[in-house]
Design a protein around this motif. Sequence first.
Motif, short mmCIF file in Angstrom:
data_model
loop_
_atom_site.label_atom_id
_atom_site.label_comp_id
_atom_site.label_asym_id
_atom_site.label_seq_id
_atom_site.Cartn_x
_atom_site.Cartn_y
_atom_site.Cartn_z
N ALA A 28 0.82 -1.21 0.00
CA ALA A 28 0.00 0.00 0.00
C ALA A 28 0.86 1.26 0.00
O ALA A 28 0.43 2.31 -0.48
N ASN A 29 2.08 1.15 0.51
CA ASN A 29 3.01 2.28 0.51
C ASN A 29 3.78 2.39 -0.80
O ASN A 29 4.64 3.25 -0.94
N GLY A 30 3.50 1.50 -1.75
CA GLY A 30 4.08 1.59 -3.08
C GLY A 30 5.44 0.93 -3.23
O GLY A 30 6.09 1.10 -4.25
N VAL A 31 5.88 0.18 -2.24
CA VAL A 31 7.18 -0.49 -2.35
C VAL A 31 7.02 -1.70 -3.28
O VAL A 31 6.11 -2.50 -3.12
N LYS A 32 7.88 -1.79 -4.27
CA LYS A 32 7.76 -2.84 -5.28
C LYS A 32 8.73 -4.00 -5.06
O LYS A 32 8.39 -5.14 -5.26
N SER A 33 9.94 -3.71 -4.67
CA SER A 33 10.97 -4.74 -4.59
C SER A 33 11.43 -4.92 -3.15
O SER A 33 12.15 -4.09 -2.61
N TYR A 34 11.00 -6.04 -2.53
CA TYR A 34 11.33 -6.32 -1.14
C TYR A 34 11.07 -7.79 -0.86
O TYR A 34 10.46 -8.49 -1.66
#
Length: 66
Positions: A28-34
Amino acid sequence: VLLIMASPAFAKKDCDELKSEIDAKIQANGVKSYSLEIVPNETVKEGKVVGTCAGGTKKIIYRRGE
């Protein structure tokens, strides 16, 4: 936001359930790569602890860019 997830109130939650909740908040915070990984306390070496589960015996580790 991630530090809130590491609070003791979450220590009794099921690890997979807590991991799913943390995953949804990160997305939801827009982090794509983790990556998120559930590990026993004694194997925590790298990454940021973002959750505690299984009665405090396991941690959920966050690593960005993986």
